[in-house]
Design an enzyme around this catalytic site. Structure first.
Site, PDB file in Angstrom:
ATOM      1  CG  HIS A 154      21.639   1.116  51.366  1.00 40.51           C
ATOM      2  ND1 HIS A 154      21.631   2.002  50.326  1.00 40.51           N
ATOM      3  CD2 HIS A 154      20.345   0.927  51.726  1.00 40.51           C
ATOM      4  CE1 HIS A 154      20.366   2.345  50.071  1.00 40.51           C
ATOM      5  NE2 HIS A 154      19.570   1.709  50.905  1.00 40.51           N
ATOM      6  CG  ASP A 159      15.556  -3.732  53.258  1.00 34.34           C
ATOM      7  OD1 ASP A 159      14.378  -3.343  53.325  1.00 34.34           O
ATOM      8  OD2 ASP A 159      16.331  -3.414  52.345  1.00 34.34           O
TER       9      ASP A 159
END
Lengths: 392, 392
Positions: free
Chosen positions: A263, A320
């Site tokens: 991320h 996600d």
């Protein structure tokens, strides 16, 4: 346009554009905080309706406040018949995010107070948008599949009602609660690109609908909202645990990444992924299909190990990664994953628009008007002398 | 949300977010340059079609290139029948900018290549949007007035065709040329809020339609695109030359401004206003109604004198000041002034999206992701302990 190295674009990385009271992403401590509260506490203890109250009105609601907001949200879920008529004119191949971007702008057409820029009215529009966006997304999915939209059911809560409008069937309680938690987890994430787009549009004193429609446009880009769809497509491509090692090695050999792992913000793991991973597991067990969870977890392990071995760095799943298998297991079509993101993030977008337009001592916000560096060198450092047509 | 002084918002003033080859606003020298050329030269010598070539393809076109582009633009003017059907579902009171924002997002539904992010395809979409936006604006004005849209006429140039679709009558040559010059003048102005919104959305790799729809949303705000409408409303309120002195004094006494006079960027006058003022005069003379020009010019004089006397500063008309009387004299409804701005600015927006997505050495743009300062103080400097519902 000639390719050139002289165009720079920093993407505003590290540039502080505003202060905010809405949320805090603590990248070192891997904490996500909404108005003072840790996301981990909120996901465990609150519903999406409670969270909307927290984000829009700055406080977790009392029981009475929650009842009022929940009733307002339920009563605002329906969308105008003529908006449904407009959706029915759309080609069935239309991308759901494009339809949503248009539909939100069209909602303004039905609101005689759309452009009334008071704080109360802007908060009212926020509640309407939180309520109506799930209805638009579900209606479009029904329409493109040749079915009539399922009207919202005011007896269901926000999360359960969306799954009901999408499928026509009331979801199991635990599935509805899982989806509710997903909505809480995705509701807000500071100045990401779509939220910044909403604030940017709102800074011109455009109304809430215009700002949120723009945010949907920003979220539609593959670098922003498309990641969990692509995680799912990747899992489907991989298909079996035996194929994972090769897939990871091939991706890393060719300089690529594994979608959903790593991320840009959290250095030590995304706190939301720690909630979604066990949810994916339990959901898979309930529907007797743990394949996607298992693929995900082995893919996570193998990718982690490969990054450690090759680059000496630790990587972690982001929000996600496990939301892909969660949504897929709930029966949500892959190309609705990003609209579902919008169904949740509308709470954050609207809170940011309210803050942009009404917070602070100044009566009006400062329109975003950045500078740019002109590097046009069409006629050297000087301006070009105009060349008449017959001499070109 | 509590009012607080702790929210800061600098609006990115003075922050250079990117370099650009598209345009340069030289605020000290009062020059506006599009890809090397001075706006004064371009307004005098080029059509909007030539200008679109310059902005999108970096060069003033040869005669052959101009012919090809003009034909492409003319052939792309029509909008799908089902988009017109969607517009017909809209309440007649819908704000034209809201309708335009939605319609541009809907155009994507009709383009199977909408999300194909190649440079060639993105340039193709740019040409389509330049061609179709006037058709949408004119169609909506006809529909809301209970009339059928007037189909575009491929024998007319871009400027004349818009006035024809709006009124159903072919404009006089000089009026069409005046409107053409207005389109040239408004086509581009660097990183203003709407262009920045387009670039911001494009930076996520969202498609051109999503980016331009967002730009329309940004332009709809009264701090950005609404100024020339409000100039016209002001002129109508003032109504007579005798009332100007009082109007100016009253506005300045109460700390207000006179719309259209002064510009946040040009310190020594807006070069575009110097072209629009004589156009307003001559247009008024042609239609035998110089009232709005005369009101404008006396208002300019009195306001200049009042600012000089009270504050010792020189102020000048900006692009909105004389475009108000120009558009009004052409018979354009006041609430279409901002959509007409979009009809012109689409050239700049699309050029910026292409630059954002395809210029430079990097294969992908850096998503705009600014930072913010969290100033939430809900539980002092610490995080809040979660409070169960029954204790709130």
């Amino acid at each position: 346009m000639s390719e050139t190295n002289s165009i720079i674009n920093t993407g505003l990385r590290g540039v502080t554009v505003a202060s905010t009271k809405i949320s805090h992403v603590d990248s070192d401590a891997s904490k996500l905080i909404y108005r003072g509260y840790l996301i981990t506490d909120l996901a465990k203890n609150t519903t999406y309706e409670e969270l909307v109250h927290l984000l829009l009105f700055e406080k977790l609601p009392s029981q009475a406040q929650l009842k009022i907001l929940s009733q307002r949200l339920a009563s605002e879920r329906a969308i105008p018949e003529t908006l449904i008529a407009a959706l029915k004119t759309r080609p069935k191949t239309a991308l759901p995010m494009d339809v949503l971007q248009a539909a939100i702008a069209m909602l303004a057409n039905h609101d005689p107070d759309a452009a009334k820029l008071t704080k109360d009215n802007t908060e009212d529009i926020a509640v309407k948008l939180v309520a109506k966006i799930p209805t638009i997304v579900a209606a479009w999915d029904r329409i493109r599949n040749g079915m009539e939209p399922v009207p919202p059911d005011t007896n269901l809560n926000h999360a359960a009602n969306f799954l009901y409008m999408l499928t026509g069937e009331k979801p199991e309680d635990q599935t509805a609660r899982d989806f509710d938690i997903c909505l809480v987890l995705h509701a807000e994430h500071s100045f990401n690109a779509s939220t910044f787009a909403a604030r940017e549009v709102a800074s011109t004193r455009a109304h809430m609908y215009a700002a949120v429609s723009a945010a949907v446009g920003s979220l539609s880009g593959e670098l922003h909202g498309g990641a969990n769809s692509r995680v799912m497509e990747m899992l489907i491509t991989i298909d079996s645990i035996d194929a994972i090692e090769n897939y990871v090695n091939h991706a890393l050999d060719s300089g690529g990444l594994i979608m959903g792992l790593g991320h840009a913000v959290y250095k030590n793991g995304d706190p939301r992924a720690l909630i979604l991973a066990p949810m994916s597991k339990q959901l898979g067990e309930r529907i007797h299909n743990t394949k996607w969870y298992e693929l995900s977890t082995v893919l996570e392990e193998k990718t982690k190990a490969a990054f450690k071995a090759r680059k000496g760095i630790d990587i972690y799943p982001n929000v996600d990664f496990y939301s892909a298998s969660v949504y897929y297991s709930m029966g949500i079509p892959i190309d609705l994953f990003t609209p579902v993101f919008a169904i949740s993030r509308i709470a954050g977008w609207t809170a940011h628009v309210i803050e942009e337009q009404f917070a602070g001592a100044a009566p009006k916000p400062a329109l975003y008007r950045p500078s740019s560096a002109y590097v046009g060198d069409y006629c050297g450092p000087d301006e070009c002398a105009f060349v008449p047509m017959d001499q070109r």
